[in-house]
Design an enzyme around this catalytic site. Sequence first.
Site, PDB file in Angstrom:
ATOM      1  N   SER A  90       4.572  -4.113   2.370  1.00 22.09           N
ATOM      2  CA  SER A  90       3.485  -4.580   1.495  1.00 22.09           C
ATOM      3  C   SER A  90       2.258  -4.939   2.310  1.00 22.09           C
ATOM      4  O   SER A  90       1.126  -4.664   1.906  1.00 22.09           O
ATOM      5  CB  SER A  90       3.934  -5.791   0.673  1.00 22.09           C
ATOM      6  OG  SER A  90       4.946  -5.430  -0.225  1.00 22.09           O
ATOM      7  N   ILE A 162      -1.851 -12.123  -5.902  1.00 26.49           N
ATOM      8  CA  ILE A 162      -2.569 -11.292  -4.933  1.00 26.49           C
ATOM      9  C   ILE A 162      -1.898 -11.407  -3.558  1.00 26.49           C
ATOM     10  O   ILE A 162      -1.942 -12.475  -2.923  1.00 26.49           O
ATOM     11  CB  ILE A 162      -4.056 -11.696  -4.867  1.00 26.49           C
ATOM     12  CG1 ILE A 162      -4.678 -11.702  -6.272  1.00 26.49           C
ATOM     13  CG2 ILE A 162      -4.817 -10.772  -3.909  1.00 26.49           C
ATOM     14  CD1 ILE A 162      -4.541 -10.411  -7.054  1.00 26.49           C
ATOM     15  N   GLY A 342      31.160  -7.628  -0.628  1.00 31.79           N
ATOM     16  CA  GLY A 342      31.897  -8.782  -1.137  1.00 31.79           C
ATOM     17  C   GLY A 342      31.093 -10.069  -1.010  1.00 31.79           C
ATOM     18  O   GLY A 342      29.868 -10.061  -1.162  1.00 31.79           O
ATOM     19  N   GLU A 366       2.268  -2.715  -8.775  1.00 32.86           N
ATOM     20  CA  GLU A 366       1.725  -1.340  -8.667  1.00 32.86           C
ATOM     21  C   GLU A 366       2.124  -0.497  -9.874  1.00 32.86           C
ATOM     22  O   GLU A 366       2.451   0.678  -9.745  1.00 32.86           O
ATOM     23  CB  GLU A 366       2.236  -0.678  -7.389  1.00 32.86           C
ATOM     24  CG  GLU A 366       1.898  -1.435  -6.135  1.00 32.86           C
ATOM     25  CD  GLU A 366       0.543  -1.048  -5.594  1.00 32.86           C
ATOM     26  OE1 GLU A 366      -0.068  -0.101  -6.123  1.00 32.86           O
ATOM     27  OE2 GLU A 366       0.095  -1.713  -4.647  1.00 32.86           O
ATOM     28  N   HIS A 369       7.768  -0.374 -13.983  1.00 30.36           N
ATOM     29  CA  HIS A 369       8.584   0.806 -14.323  1.00 30.36           C
ATOM     30  C   HIS A 369       8.206   1.313 -15.728  1.00 30.36           C
ATOM     31  O   HIS A 369       8.048   2.517 -15.949  1.00 30.36           O
ATOM     32  CB  HIS A 369      10.056   0.382 -14.266  1.00 30.36           C
ATOM     33  CG  HIS A 369      11.017   1.508 -14.445  1.00 30.36           C
ATOM     34  ND1 HIS A 369      11.385   2.338 -13.421  1.00 30.36           N
ATOM     35  CD2 HIS A 369      11.689   1.943 -15.545  1.00 30.36           C
ATOM     36  CE1 HIS A 369      12.241   3.251 -13.868  1.00 30.36           C
ATOM     37  NE2 HIS A 369      12.445   3.021 -15.151  1.00 30.36           N
TER      38      HIS A 369
HETATM   39  P1  FAD Z   1       2.838  -7.908 -17.931  1.00 33.93           P
HETATM   40  O1  FAD Z   1       1.777  -6.862 -17.905  1.00 33.93           O
HETATM   41  O2  FAD Z   1       2.611  -9.110 -18.752  1.00 33.93           O
HETATM   42  O3  FAD Z   1       4.196  -7.213 -18.378  1.00 33.93           O
HETATM   43  C1  FAD Z   1       5.361  -7.948 -18.801  1.00 33.93           C
HETATM   44  C2  FAD Z   1       6.408  -6.936 -19.264  1.00 33.93           C
HETATM   45  O4  FAD Z   1       5.890  -6.191 -20.375  1.00 33.93           O
HETATM   46  C3  FAD Z   1       6.755  -5.920 -18.178  1.00 33.93           C
HETATM   47  O5  FAD Z   1       8.133  -5.635 -18.220  1.00 33.93           O
HETATM   48  C4  FAD Z   1       5.965  -4.677 -18.587  1.00 33.93           C
HETATM   49  O6  FAD Z   1       6.551  -3.470 -18.154  1.00 33.93           O
HETATM   50  C5  FAD Z   1       5.982  -4.797 -20.105  1.00 33.93           C
HETATM   51  N1  FAD Z   1       4.853  -4.097 -20.746  1.00 33.93           N
HETATM   52  C6  FAD Z   1       3.523  -4.366 -20.598  1.00 33.93           C
HETATM   53  N2  FAD Z   1       2.789  -3.504 -21.309  1.00 33.93           N
HETATM   54  C7  FAD Z   1       3.675  -2.654 -21.905  1.00 33.93           C
HETATM   55  C8  FAD Z   1       3.543  -1.516 -22.758  1.00 33.93           C
HETATM   56  N3  FAD Z   1       2.346  -1.052 -23.139  1.00 33.93           N
HETATM   57  N4  FAD Z   1       4.668  -0.900 -23.195  1.00 33.93           N
HETATM   58  C9  FAD Z   1       5.894  -1.341 -22.801  1.00 33.93           C
HETATM   59  N5  FAD Z   1       6.086  -2.399 -22.005  1.00 33.93           N
HETATM   60  C10 FAD Z   1       4.991  -3.042 -21.549  1.00 33.93           C
HETATM   61  N6  FAD Z   1      -1.755  -7.505  -8.227  1.00 33.93           N
HETATM   62  C11 FAD Z   1      -2.925  -7.277  -7.540  1.00 33.93           C
HETATM   63  O7  FAD Z   1      -3.972  -7.049  -8.144  1.00 33.93           O
HETATM   64  N7  FAD Z   1      -2.953  -7.345  -6.169  1.00 33.93           N
HETATM   65  C12 FAD Z   1      -1.838  -7.607  -5.437  1.00 33.93           C
HETATM   66  O8  FAD Z   1      -1.913  -7.643  -4.189  1.00 33.93           O
HETATM   67  C13 FAD Z   1      -0.598  -7.865  -6.120  1.00 33.93           C
HETATM   68  N8  FAD Z   1       0.523  -8.246  -5.425  1.00 33.93           N
HETATM   69  C14 FAD Z   1       1.633  -8.672  -6.119  1.00 33.93           C
HETATM   70  C15 FAD Z   1       2.704  -9.252  -5.431  1.00 33.93           C
HETATM   71  C16 FAD Z   1       3.809  -9.743  -6.121  1.00 33.93           C
HETATM   72  C17 FAD Z   1       4.905 -10.446  -5.389  1.00 33.93           C
HETATM   73  C18 FAD Z   1       3.873  -9.577  -7.533  1.00 33.93           C
HETATM   74  C19 FAD Z   1       5.069 -10.079  -8.304  1.00 33.93           C
HETATM   75  C20 FAD Z   1       2.837  -8.989  -8.227  1.00 33.93           C
HETATM   76  C21 FAD Z   1       1.691  -8.543  -7.539  1.00 33.93           C
HETATM   77  N9  FAD Z   1       0.579  -8.049  -8.230  1.00 33.93           N
HETATM   78  C22 FAD Z   1      -0.607  -7.786  -7.551  1.00 33.93           C
HETATM   79  C23 FAD Z   1       0.556  -8.056  -9.695  1.00 33.93           C
HETATM   80  C24 FAD Z   1       1.341  -6.923 -10.341  1.00 33.93           C
HETATM   81  O9  FAD Z   1       0.661  -5.713 -10.179  1.00 33.93           O
HETATM   82  C25 FAD Z   1       1.579  -7.313 -11.811  1.00 33.93           C
HETATM   83  O10 FAD Z   1       2.554  -8.335 -11.823  1.00 33.93           O
HETATM   84  C26 FAD Z   1       2.036  -6.132 -12.650  1.00 33.93           C
HETATM   85  O11 FAD Z   1       0.972  -5.228 -12.855  1.00 33.93           O
HETATM   86  C27 FAD Z   1       2.573  -6.567 -14.020  1.00 33.93           C
HETATM   87  O12 FAD Z   1       1.680  -7.423 -14.660  1.00 33.93           O
HETATM   88  P2  FAD Z   1       2.212  -8.796 -15.293  1.00 33.93           P
HETATM   89  O13 FAD Z   1       3.012  -9.499 -14.261  1.00 33.93           O
HETATM   90  O14 FAD Z   1       1.044  -9.494 -15.890  1.00 33.93           O
HETATM   91  O15 FAD Z   1       3.223  -8.353 -16.434  1.00 33.93           O
END
Ligand code: FAD
Length: 388
Positions: A90, A162, A342, A366, A369
């Site tokens: 990362s 971030i 285990g 990124e 799924h």
């Molecule tokens: P949400 O968008 O709220 O999603 C929640 C759930 O709903 C997920 O299961 C998702 O798949 C599902 N969902 C959402 N929309 C739909 C749809 N239309 N149809 C079906 N299912 C849906 N971001 C940055 O900008 N810069 C970084 O450097 C960065 N680093 C990160 C490091 C870590 C450790 C983590 C955990 C995240 C990081 N992220 C970063 C953010 C990351 O990209 C987001 O967490 C991710 O895009 C998901 O957004 P969210 O957490 O708001 O989840």
Amino acid sequence: MLDYFDIDAKLSQEERLIRDEARKFVDERVRPDIAEHYEEATFPTELIPEMGEMGFYAPNLDGYGLPGVSETAYGLLMQELEACDSGLRSMASVQGALVMYPIHAYGSDEQKDEWLPKLGEGEAVGCFGLTEPEHGSNPSAMETQAEKTDEGYVLNGSKTWITNSPIADVAVVWARDKSEADTPIRGFLVETERDGVTTNKIDEKLSLRASITGEIDLNDVWVPEANRLPGVEGMKGPLSCLTQARYGIAWGAVGAARDSFEQARDYALERDQFGGPIARFQMQQEKLAEMATQITLSQLLAFRLAELKEADEMRPQHVSMAKRNNVRMARDQSRVAREMLGGNGITLDYSPMRHMSNMETVYTYEGTHDIHTLILGEDLTGIPAYNQ
Ligand code: FAD
């Protein structure tokens, strides 16, 4: 190391060298302490310049002291870093694909001169601010604003999750330009020491613990016009960076799975139960056979993705398929490896559970799924299903 279909035979001498040097660096400099960093939730920050010296940050770009290695070499590098820990990959992904890439692709000559050498050498750390507290999967709804002043812009808003923000010198921040009627999204280089910038750390993560994650709060932060990335506007800016980073993840996740497999195979050959090694049981062999098959399929997918990228024929949807498949594979297979160990498998003495837990983040960031499923669904049917 598992390479069942002899991809090694398809590599150039330079690609093999880059892979082997990365593997050696990881084994000597990172692997001995990685479990401790994971437990303590720290990143080995003293290695950031060394990683720069090794050419781990955006080596697939050229100019500004960057070597312009092949996309396969870059992928192999990501694979070796993630075979150690997703936190290490990362670091290199964010610095290279999410910070150096947009400066290289969309920056002014002054921005390139100022930042690319420092970031490439690991003398400065960058981060990428796209996600907001209320806007993750749909970053196009972002609320962070840029308001034009006479000689620059004033930024207001919050970014969260971030990677590296608490240790970053500069953030690539994506914001809506409120001074234009259609509020286009623009990228800004924001030095974190500017007045009004705070970068609180997010504690108590249960995944990607050996990586520092934080927020970026922007409270009336003034940046000069010269800090705006002049070469791009709209969601193309952040999405094109994500394509680069996701490419590295498609390769990297295979490394985490491969390392889990190697640990499980070694363990199965050494661990005796019922009078001999557990590797003699058909059920354990089935797990190894399936793991090896899934890893091999993912290796081949990543290898072909590199060929498409090299030929300039890679579409973002190709990357979505590879990221989606290979991360799911690594998430599933690291869990099987954990199971084969285990009780010992739930400790930090072995890597599979650490990889398994890291994969929860890699599965989510990124583009989750689910979001990659929708990207592929749209590509295959022509019908976007994001809002339904
Ligand atoms: P949400 O968008 O709220 O999603 C929640 C759930 O709903 C997920 O299961 C998702 O798949 C599902 N969902 C959402 N929309 C739909 C749809 N239309 N149809 C079906 N299912 C849906 N971001 C940055 O900008 N810069 C970084 O450097 C960065 N680093 C990160 C490091 C870590 C450790 C983590 C955990 C995240 C990081 N992220 C970063 C953010 C990351 O990209 C987001 O967490 C991710 O895009 C998901 O957004 P969210 O957490 O708001 O989840």
